[in-house]
Design a protein around this motif. Sequence first.
Motif, PDB file in Angstrom:
ATOM      1  N   THR A 161     -62.399 -34.833 -74.721  1.00 57.09           N
ATOM      2  CA  THR A 161     -62.343 -35.398 -73.370  1.00 57.09           C
ATOM      3  C   THR A 161     -62.582 -34.317 -72.327  1.00 57.09           C
ATOM      4  O   THR A 161     -63.358 -34.510 -71.380  1.00 57.09           O
ATOM      5  CB  THR A 161     -60.970 -36.066 -73.140  1.00 57.09           C
ATOM      6  N   LYS A 162     -61.946 -33.149 -72.492  1.00 50.50           N
ATOM      7  CA  LYS A 162     -62.149 -32.041 -71.554  1.00 50.50           C
ATOM      8  C   LYS A 162     -63.601 -31.580 -71.543  1.00 50.50           C
ATOM      9  O   LYS A 162     -64.128 -31.172 -70.503  1.00 50.50           O
ATOM     10  CB  LYS A 162     -61.232 -30.879 -71.931  1.00 50.50           C
ATOM     11  N   ALA A 163     -64.249 -31.646 -72.706  1.00 51.37           N
ATOM     12  CA  ALA A 163     -65.639 -31.188 -72.822  1.00 51.37           C
ATOM     13  C   ALA A 163     -66.653 -32.270 -72.460  1.00 51.37           C
ATOM     14  O   ALA A 163     -67.861 -31.993 -72.432  1.00 51.37           O
ATOM     15  CB  ALA A 163     -65.894 -30.704 -74.248  1.00 51.37           C
ATOM     16  N   GLY A 164     -66.205 -33.478 -72.205  1.00 51.92           N
ATOM     17  CA  GLY A 164     -67.125 -34.584 -71.949  1.00 51.92           C
ATOM     18  C   GLY A 164     -67.969 -34.914 -73.168  1.00 51.92           C
ATOM     19  O   GLY A 164     -69.126 -35.325 -73.043  1.00 51.92           O
ATOM     20  N   ASP A 165     -67.391 -34.749 -74.336  1.00 48.41           N
ATOM     21  CA  ASP A 165     -68.086 -34.933 -75.614  1.00 48.41           C
ATOM     22  C   ASP A 165     -68.019 -36.414 -76.018  1.00 48.41           C
ATOM     23  O   ASP A 165     -67.158 -36.825 -76.795  1.00 48.41           O
ATOM     24  CB  ASP A 165     -67.439 -34.039 -76.673  1.00 48.41           C
ATOM     25  N   LYS A 166     -68.932 -37.186 -75.486  1.00 51.36           N
ATOM     26  CA  LYS A 166     -68.906 -38.630 -75.705  1.00 51.36           C
ATOM     27  C   LYS A 166     -69.148 -39.005 -77.165  1.00 51.36           C
ATOM     28  O   LYS A 166     -68.611 -40.000 -77.660  1.00 51.36           O
ATOM     29  CB  LYS A 166     -69.954 -39.307 -74.817  1.00 51.36           C
ATOM     30  N   LYS A 167     -69.935 -38.209 -77.861  1.00 52.51           N
ATOM     31  CA  LYS A 167     -70.242 -38.513 -79.261  1.00 52.51           C
ATOM     32  C   LYS A 167     -68.977 -38.449 -80.127  1.00 52.51           C
ATOM     33  O   LYS A 167     -68.715 -39.358 -80.929  1.00 52.51           O
ATOM     34  CB  LYS A 167     -71.286 -37.535 -79.792  1.00 52.51           C
ATOM     35  N   THR A 168     -68.213 -37.368 -79.965  1.00 51.41           N
ATOM     36  CA  THR A 168     -66.983 -37.235 -80.750  1.00 51.41           C
ATOM     37  C   THR A 168     -65.969 -38.296 -80.353  1.00 51.41           C
ATOM     38  O   THR A 168     -65.317 -38.906 -81.216  1.00 51.41           O
ATOM     39  CB  THR A 168     -66.383 -35.830 -80.571  1.00 51.41           C
ATOM     40  N   ILE A 169     -65.833 -38.542 -79.053  1.00 51.89           N
ATOM     41  CA  ILE A 169     -64.884 -39.557 -78.585  1.00 51.89           C
ATOM     42  C   ILE A 169     -65.222 -40.916 -79.181  1.00 51.89           C
ATOM     43  O   ILE A 169     -64.345 -41.639 -79.673  1.00 51.89           O
ATOM     44  CB  ILE A 169     -64.880 -39.622 -77.048  1.00 51.89           C
ATOM     45  N   LYS A 170     -66.495 -41.282 -79.138  1.00 49.67           N
ATOM     46  CA  LYS A 170     -66.925 -42.573 -79.682  1.00 49.67           C
ATOM     47  C   LYS A 170     -66.622 -42.675 -81.175  1.00 49.67           C
ATOM     48  O   LYS A 170     -66.233 -43.736 -81.677  1.00 49.67           O
ATOM     49  CB  LYS A 170     -68.421 -42.761 -79.439  1.00 49.67           C
ATOM     50  N   ALA A 171     -66.790 -41.563 -81.895  1.00 44.74           N
ATOM     51  CA  ALA A 171     -66.618 -41.582 -83.350  1.00 44.74           C
ATOM     52  C   ALA A 171     -65.161 -41.754 -83.771  1.00 44.74           C
ATOM     53  O   ALA A 171     -64.884 -42.315 -84.838  1.00 44.74           O
ATOM     54  CB  ALA A 171     -67.183 -40.300 -83.953  1.00 44.74           C
ATOM     55  N   ILE A 172     -64.226 -41.280 -82.934  1.00 50.50           N
ATOM     56  CA  ILE A 172     -62.827 -41.299 -83.383  1.00 50.50           C
ATOM     57  C   ILE A 172     -61.901 -42.159 -82.532  1.00 50.50           C
ATOM     58  O   ILE A 172     -60.786 -42.477 -82.968  1.00 50.50           O
ATOM     59  CB  ILE A 172     -62.254 -39.870 -83.467  1.00 50.50           C
ATOM     60  N   LYS A 173     -62.338 -42.563 -81.344  1.00 47.47           N
ATOM     61  CA  LYS A 173     -61.434 -43.243 -80.408  1.00 47.47           C
ATOM     62  C   LYS A 173     -60.778 -44.482 -81.001  1.00 47.47           C
ATOM     63  O   LYS A 173     -59.575 -44.717 -80.822  1.00 47.47           O
ATOM     64  CB  LYS A 173     -62.183 -43.613 -79.127  1.00 47.47           C
ATOM     65  N   ASP A 174     -61.550 -45.290 -81.675  1.00 51.07           N
ATOM     66  CA  ASP A 174     -61.024 -46.550 -82.217  1.00 51.07           C
ATOM     67  C   ASP A 174     -60.543 -46.417 -83.653  1.00 51.07           C
ATOM     68  O   ASP A 174     -60.292 -47.428 -84.322  1.00 51.07           O
ATOM     69  CB  ASP A 174     -62.104 -47.635 -82.129  1.00 51.07           C
ATOM     70  N   HIS A 175     -60.412 -45.163 -84.126  1.00 51.26           N
ATOM     71  CA  HIS A 175     -60.014 -44.955 -85.523  1.00 51.26           C
ATOM     72  C   HIS A 175     -58.910 -43.897 -85.646  1.00 51.26           C
ATOM     73  O   HIS A 175     -59.028 -42.960 -86.440  1.00 51.26           O
ATOM     74  CB  HIS A 175     -61.229 -44.525 -86.353  1.00 51.26           C
ATOM     75  N   PRO A 176     -57.819 -44.049 -84.908  1.00 47.46           N
ATOM     76  CA  PRO A 176     -56.732 -43.074 -85.053  1.00 47.46           C
ATOM     77  C   PRO A 176     -56.019 -43.248 -86.386  1.00 47.46           C
ATOM     78  O   PRO A 176     -56.049 -44.334 -86.976  1.00 47.46           O
ATOM     79  CB  PRO A 176     -55.800 -43.439 -83.891  1.00 47.46           C
ATOM     80  N   PRO A 177     -55.396 -42.213 -86.876  1.00 43.07           N
ATOM     81  CA  PRO A 177     -54.637 -42.347 -88.130  1.00 43.07           C
ATOM     82  C   PRO A 177     -53.414 -43.238 -87.909  1.00 43.07           C
ATOM     83  O   PRO A 177     -52.738 -43.138 -86.884  1.00 43.07           O
ATOM     84  CB  PRO A 177     -54.231 -40.913 -88.456  1.00 43.07           C
ATOM     85  N   VAL A 178     -53.164 -44.104 -88.846  1.00 48.18           N
ATOM     86  CA  VAL A 178     -51.980 -44.960 -88.816  1.00 48.18           C
ATOM     87  C   VAL A 178     -51.054 -44.478 -89.929  1.00 48.18           C
ATOM     88  O   VAL A 178     -51.413 -44.532 -91.103  1.00 48.18           O
ATOM     89  CB  VAL A 178     -52.355 -46.441 -89.019  1.00 48.18           C
ATOM     90  N   LYS A 179     -49.901 -43.969 -89.542  1.00 47.77           N
ATOM     91  CA  LYS A 179     -48.977 -43.344 -90.493  1.00 47.77           C
ATOM     92  C   LYS A 179     -49.683 -42.275 -91.322  1.00 47.77           C
ATOM     93  O   LYS A 179     -49.472 -42.142 -92.514  1.00 47.77           O
ATOM     94  CB  LYS A 179     -48.333 -44.397 -91.390  1.00 47.77           C
ATOM     95  N   GLY A 180     -50.580 -41.532 -90.648  1.00 40.53           N
ATOM     96  CA  GLY A 180     -51.262 -40.409 -91.268  1.00 40.53           C
ATOM     97  C   GLY A 180     -52.542 -40.733 -91.996  1.00 40.53           C
ATOM     98  O   GLY A 180     -53.231 -39.834 -92.469  1.00 40.53           O
TER      99      GLY A 180
END
Length: 324
Positions: A161-180
Amino acid sequence: MAKKRKLYDKEEWVKLNGNKQNIRIYTYDKNAPVLLFLHGGPGVCDRHWVLHYQKALADKYTMVLWDQRGSGKSYQYFKTKRADLHVPMYIEDARELIEYLCKKFKKDKVVVFGHSWGTVLGTPLCYKYPEHIAAYIGQGQVVEGEANEAISYQFVMDEATKAGDKKTIKAIKDHPPVKGVYDSHDAMMAQRNGLSKYGGEEWKNRGGMVQTLLIPFLKYDGYKLRHLPKYAFGALYLTDVLWPEVISCNFLRDVPELKMPVLMTIGCHDYNTPFEVAEQWYNGLKAPRKEWVWFEDSAHSPIKEEPEKWGDAVMKFLDSLELK
């Protein structure tokens, strides 16, 4: 003229709990105290870069590099069954190996090193079987899997987010770890790629898996090109099978005390196994002696990111123990 020292550098096959596994022994003195290295991963063997960066330890100690069950040279096609692949089995393998080394080198105890996944084995190993362990040295210390992944994921999100890295944000934003646990292998790899990109894996060398894993494998002494398929298959397979057990570990709850001296060698920028979780465990840990050394220019692997400082810290600690 000083007498030239003779290097003892041998590979052996040992049977641990019925499974044939490969070790490499490296020393200038077979009577020296024994150091057993538990590599990371699961399945990411490290004898090549441990020896590349830290072979000076062999001047005063006997180094034992072990490719664990299903890893590296110990990988056996179609013979490593999922039913055999659990953390308790690996701990029992390590216990048998320690007993073998004590007998082979006529020692009462050995020193155990754990790195990353190796700490998932080494920490409970030391807790459960302290009688043959002289000291425990950790780096990339895993403590509590669910907290580990939550902090690691948030680090990548914040940096992207600080870097404005939209590619990385898009790749992981909707896929956080759930209970690891990530919802797919691709989601986990996207997070790990971001971790490498922003220095949470290696602080200075941020080239990703090719530079941090593949090139050292091919360049350093320890493996040949023909070993690469086994190395890759073992690492991918074991990560898939064992990840739920990595995440389920909780040493804050399960390992409140160790009976031997403890040295933690921790990178200030480690967000693979976040340093703040390791520090919380260490602060509450009961041990006859414990030391913590920070590495300001390291993340997950001070042993190779600041090799001279790491080697000096470890040698100073080991020498102070007056091991036999």
